[in-house]
Design a protein around this motif. Structure first.
Motif, PDB file in Angstrom:
ATOM      1  N   GLN A 225       0.828  -1.215   0.000  1.00  0.00           N
ATOM      2  CA  GLN A 225       0.000   0.000   0.000  1.00  0.00           C
ATOM      3  C   GLN A 225       0.860   1.262   0.000  1.00  0.00           C
ATOM      4  O   GLN A 225       0.508   2.270  -0.605  1.00  0.00           O
ATOM      5  N   SER A 226       1.994   1.189   0.718  1.00  0.00           N
ATOM      6  CA  SER A 226       2.818   2.395   0.852  1.00  0.00           C
ATOM      7  C   SER A 226       3.695   2.624  -0.376  1.00  0.00           C
ATOM      8  O   SER A 226       4.343   3.655  -0.490  1.00  0.00           O
ATOM      9  N   GLY A 227       3.720   1.633  -1.256  1.00  0.00           N
ATOM     10  CA  GLY A 227       4.559   1.790  -2.438  1.00  0.00           C
ATOM     11  C   GLY A 227       6.024   1.516  -2.168  1.00  0.00           C
ATOM     12  O   GLY A 227       6.888   1.767  -3.017  1.00  0.00           O
ATOM     13  N   GLU A 228       6.286   1.008  -0.972  1.00  0.00           N
ATOM     14  CA  GLU A 228       7.670   0.655  -0.604  1.00  0.00           C
ATOM     15  C   GLU A 228       8.168  -0.400  -1.612  1.00  0.00           C
ATOM     16  O   GLU A 228       7.437  -1.335  -1.917  1.00  0.00           O
ATOM     17  N   PRO A 229       9.389  -0.253  -2.134  1.00  0.00           N
ATOM     18  CA  PRO A 229       9.860  -1.237  -3.116  1.00  0.00           C
ATOM     19  C   PRO A 229       9.952  -2.633  -2.498  1.00  0.00           C
ATOM     20  O   PRO A 229      10.592  -2.811  -1.463  1.00  0.00           O
ATOM     21  N   VAL A 230       9.283  -3.577  -3.109  1.00  0.00           N
ATOM     22  CA  VAL A 230       9.328  -4.953  -2.621  1.00  0.00           C
ATOM     23  C   VAL A 230       8.978  -5.876  -3.790  1.00  0.00           C
ATOM     24  O   VAL A 230       8.176  -5.520  -4.648  1.00  0.00           O
ATOM     25  N   GLN A 231       9.624  -7.024  -3.828  1.00  0.00           N
ATOM     26  CA  GLN A 231       9.353  -8.003  -4.885  1.00  0.00           C
ATOM     27  C   GLN A 231       8.567  -9.150  -4.262  1.00  0.00           C
ATOM     28  O   GLN A 231       9.125  -9.934  -3.488  1.00  0.00           O
ATOM     29  N   VAL A 232       7.270  -9.209  -4.553  1.00  0.00           N
ATOM     30  CA  VAL A 232       6.405 -10.226  -3.943  1.00  0.00           C
ATOM     31  C   VAL A 232       6.204 -11.355  -4.958  1.00  0.00           C
ATOM     32  O   VAL A 232       5.693 -11.124  -6.061  1.00  0.00           O
ATOM     33  N   ILE A 233       6.619 -12.547  -4.561  1.00  0.00           N
ATOM     34  CA  ILE A 233       6.603 -13.661  -5.516  1.00  0.00           C
ATOM     35  C   ILE A 233       5.739 -14.802  -5.000  1.00  0.00           C
ATOM     36  O   ILE A 233       5.975 -15.353  -3.918  1.00  0.00           O
ATOM     37  N   ASP A 234       4.741 -15.124  -5.789  1.00  0.00           N
ATOM     38  CA  ASP A 234       3.849 -16.246  -5.513  1.00  0.00           C
ATOM     39  C   ASP A 234       4.523 -17.504  -6.064  1.00  0.00           C
ATOM     40  O   ASP A 234       4.722 -17.629  -7.278  1.00  0.00           O
ATOM     41  N   THR A 235       4.870 -18.428  -5.167  1.00  0.00           N
ATOM     42  CA  THR A 235       5.545 -19.651  -5.637  1.00  0.00           C
ATOM     43  C   THR A 235       4.674 -20.881  -5.388  1.00  0.00           C
ATOM     44  O   THR A 235       5.174 -21.935  -4.993  1.00  0.00           O
ATOM     45  N   ARG A 236       3.374 -20.714  -5.598  1.00  0.00           N
ATOM     46  CA  ARG A 236       2.529 -21.898  -5.505  1.00  0.00           C
ATOM     47  C   ARG A 236       2.959 -22.896  -6.594  1.00  0.00           C
ATOM     48  O   ARG A 236       3.292 -22.484  -7.712  1.00  0.00           O
ATOM     49  N   PRO A 237       2.919 -24.185  -6.294  1.00  0.00           N
ATOM     50  CA  PRO A 237       3.358 -25.161  -7.293  1.00  0.00           C
ATOM     51  C   PRO A 237       2.550 -25.053  -8.586  1.00  0.00           C
ATOM     52  O   PRO A 237       1.370 -24.700  -8.554  1.00  0.00           O
ATOM     53  N   ARG A 238       3.198 -25.372  -9.689  1.00  0.00           N
ATOM     54  CA  ARG A 238       2.534 -25.232 -11.003  1.00  0.00           C
ATOM     55  C   ARG A 238       1.238 -26.040 -11.067  1.00  0.00           C
ATOM     56  O   ARG A 238       0.227 -25.565 -11.563  1.00  0.00           O
ATOM     57  N   HIS A 239       1.269 -27.253 -10.518  1.00  0.00           N
ATOM     58  CA  HIS A 239       0.054 -28.081 -10.595  1.00  0.00           C
ATOM     59  C   HIS A 239      -1.099 -27.423  -9.827  1.00  0.00           C
ATOM     60  O   HIS A 239      -2.262 -27.586 -10.141  1.00  0.00           O
ATOM     61  N   TYR A 240      -0.762 -26.637  -8.829  1.00  0.00           N
ATOM     62  CA  TYR A 240      -1.795 -25.962  -8.043  1.00  0.00           C
ATOM     63  C   TYR A 240      -2.349 -24.765  -8.811  1.00  0.00           C
ATOM     64  O   TYR A 240      -3.557 -24.539  -8.868  1.00  0.00           O
ATOM     65  N   THR A 241      -1.436 -24.021  -9.401  1.00  0.00           N
ATOM     66  CA  THR A 241      -1.880 -22.806 -10.096  1.00  0.00           C
ATOM     67  C   THR A 241      -2.730 -23.130 -11.311  1.00  0.00           C
ATOM     68  O   THR A 241      -3.508 -22.300 -11.771  1.00  0.00           O
ATOM     69  N   SER A 242      -2.621 -24.375 -11.826  1.00  0.00           N
ATOM     70  CA  SER A 242      -3.413 -24.709 -13.015  1.00  0.00           C
ATOM     71  C   SER A 242      -4.901 -24.665 -12.692  1.00  0.00           C
ATOM     72  O   SER A 242      -5.729 -24.552 -13.578  1.00  0.00           O
ATOM     73  N   ARG A 243      -5.271 -24.755 -11.398  1.00  0.00           N
ATOM     74  CA  ARG A 243      -6.698 -24.634 -11.063  1.00  0.00           C
ATOM     75  C   ARG A 243      -6.979 -23.415 -10.183  1.00  0.00           C
ATOM     76  O   ARG A 243      -8.078 -23.250  -9.679  1.00  0.00           O
ATOM     77  N   ALA A 244      -5.968 -22.564 -10.004  1.00  0.00           N
ATOM     78  CA  ALA A 244      -6.182 -21.353  -9.206  1.00  0.00           C
ATOM     79  C   ALA A 244      -6.855 -20.282 -10.055  1.00  0.00           C
ATOM     80  O   ALA A 244      -6.694 -20.258 -11.274  1.00  0.00           O
ATOM     81  N   GLN A 245      -7.621 -19.422  -9.412  1.00  0.00           N
ATOM     82  CA  GLN A 245      -8.325 -18.387 -10.166  1.00  0.00           C
ATOM     83  C   GLN A 245      -7.868 -16.984  -9.805  1.00  0.00           C
ATOM     84  O   GLN A 245      -8.215 -16.033 -10.480  1.00  0.00           O
ATOM     85  N   ASP A 246      -7.141 -16.874  -8.719  1.00  0.00           N
ATOM     86  CA  ASP A 246      -6.731 -15.529  -8.329  1.00  0.00           C
ATOM     87  C   ASP A 246      -5.309 -15.533  -7.768  1.00  0.00           C
ATOM     88  O   ASP A 246      -4.757 -16.586  -7.434  1.00  0.00           O
ATOM     89  N   ILE A 247      -4.768 -14.343  -7.679  1.00  0.00           N
ATOM     90  CA  ILE A 247      -3.399 -14.167  -7.196  1.00  0.00           C
ATOM     91  C   ILE A 247      -3.352 -12.859  -6.402  1.00  0.00           C
ATOM     92  O   ILE A 247      -4.127 -11.927  -6.683  1.00  0.00           O
ATOM     93  N   VAL A 248      -2.489 -12.816  -5.425  1.00  0.00           N
ATOM     94  CA  VAL A 248      -2.339 -11.616  -4.608  1.00  0.00           C
ATOM     95  C   VAL A 248      -2.029 -10.421  -5.513  1.00  0.00           C
ATOM     96  O   VAL A 248      -1.127 -10.487  -6.357  1.00  0.00           O
ATOM     97  N   GLU A 249      -2.786  -9.361  -5.310  1.00  0.00           N
ATOM     98  CA  GLU A 249      -2.564  -8.126  -6.075  1.00  0.00           C
ATOM     99  C   GLU A 249      -1.164  -7.608  -5.726  1.00  0.00           C
ATOM    100  O   GLU A 249      -0.847  -7.429  -4.547  1.00  0.00           O
ATOM    101  N   GLY A 250      -0.353  -7.395  -6.731  1.00  0.00           N
ATOM    102  CA  GLY A 250       1.004  -6.904  -6.461  1.00  0.00           C
ATOM    103  C   GLY A 250       2.049  -8.006  -6.485  1.00  0.00           C
ATOM    104  O   GLY A 250       3.236  -7.739  -6.382  1.00  0.00           O
ATOM    105  N   ALA A 251       1.571  -9.275  -6.616  1.00  0.00           N
ATOM    106  CA  ALA A 251       2.530 -10.389  -6.669  1.00  0.00           C
ATOM    107  C   ALA A 251       2.676 -10.883  -8.105  1.00  0.00           C
ATOM    108  O   ALA A 251       1.779 -10.697  -8.928  1.00  0.00           O
TER     109      ALA A 251
END
Ligand SMILES: [Fe+2]
Length: 323
Positions: A225-251
């Motif tokens: 929210q503050s715009g502080e520089p940060v690299q947010v990485i979603d590392t859910r396994p690929r097999h999981y993301t194949s049925r995921a519908q959303d992702i953290v905003e900013g990741a």
């Protein structure tokens, strides 16, 4: 097991504005009645064979046992809350109340309002220590709804009509004011000192990654929210993301199996936050790999689901875009 009756703690003739008759009737009939009921229920439960007894019989008896046990314990606290000078709050107790409520006056107003609100429905106004939060709260409960789990009550005000009708009739507000003038703060302080010795529930830390630095969901929200520089990485396994519908905003999503392929995209001067589905294991392993490579990487405790549980912003995630 037999529940034993406790002696009356307060001295009825010292209570300013309440008669011994009111206290004695309350102790004998209502507190005594709760203890007798509790033992009668305990006998019935002991006589039952839980393997053959109808479920509704066990369920009813356990409900009644809870109500009678709560009534017993809270009456003991109530009588142990009376008998002092309600205005003389010890310094340490006043400091604790001020820390958690802003001021003693504010606490007093909230507690009185809570009690007065019970004039219609009956119940208990309680000051309770919550070990998980390490703070005091006011709560209103009934015998059948015992209040916050794990809480340790240090002050109890009985708002059932039997507690005041002999002396005050329907004037419950005058009874509440009288109770406040007679609180034994020394006894409350003693119970507070005992309560804060109770250990909070064990933290939910994954032992395997106990030494790995983490950040909370709230900290990540503030960073984004503050715009502080940060690299947010979603590392859910690929097999999981194949049925995921959303992702953290900013990741951004990156395949945890292919860290070597994307590690070069990251900046070493900007903090990295990794997370996976539940916030441990894959997210932690990725953070470990990044830290070994010299990045300032931490994992987000709770992961994707904790983020969603607190309604953190998400955006649509298109798994097809990954290939
Ligand atoms: Fe009572």
């Amino acid at each position: 097991m037999r529940y034993q009756i406790a002696p009356l703690y307060c001295r009825p003739w010292t209570i300013n504005g309440m008669t011994p008759r009111q206290i004695e009737s309350h102790y004998e009939n209502n507190y005594g009645g709760a203890v007798l009921r509790l033992n009668a229920i305990a006998d019935e439960l002991a006589a039952l064979d839980p393997q053959t007894a109808p479920a509704h019989v066990i369920s009813r008896l356990k409900q009644e046992e809870m109500a009678a046990l709560n009534s017993t314990l809270l009456h003991e606290l109530y009588f142990a809350s009376l008998g002092g000078d309600g205005r003389a709050v010890p310094e340490a107790m006043a400091a604790a109340i001020t820390r958690d409520f802003g001021s003693v006056d504010r606490w007093r107003h909230e507690f009185i309002a809570l009690a007065n609100a019970l004039a219609v429905s009956a119940g208990w106004a309680l000051l309770t220590w919550v070990p998980r939060e390490g703070r005091l709260i006011n709560q209103s409960v009934s015998d059948t709804s015992p209040g916050v789990a794990g809480g340790i009550t240090i002050l109890a005000l009985d708002m059932y009509e039997h507690a005041y009708h002999l002396d005050f009739g329907a004037n419950s507000a005058a009874y509440v004011a009288t109770f406040m003038r007679n609180i034994d703060w020394g006894a409350v302080q003693g119970r507070y000192d005992d309560a804060i010795e109770a250990k909070p529930p064990r933290p939910l830390v994954q032992k395997e990654f106990g030494d790995l630095p983490s950040v909370t969901i709230d900290e990540v929200r503030v960073m984004l929210q503050s715009g502080e520089p940060v690299q947010v990485i979603d590392t859910r396994p690929r097999h999981y993301t194949s049925r995921a519908q959303d992702i953290v905003e900013g990741a951004v999503w990156r395949d945890p199996e292919r860290v070597d392929e994307w590690i070069g995209e990251l900046s070493k001067t900007t903090p990295v936050v990794t997370f996976c589905v539940y916030g441990f294991h894959i997210g932690c392993q990725t953070a470990v790999a990044l830290r070994k490579a010299g990045f300032d990487a931490r994992y987000m405790a709770g992961g994707h689901f904790a983020w969603k549980a607190v309604k953190g912003p998400v955006k649509l995630f298109d798994p097809a875009a990954l290939s």
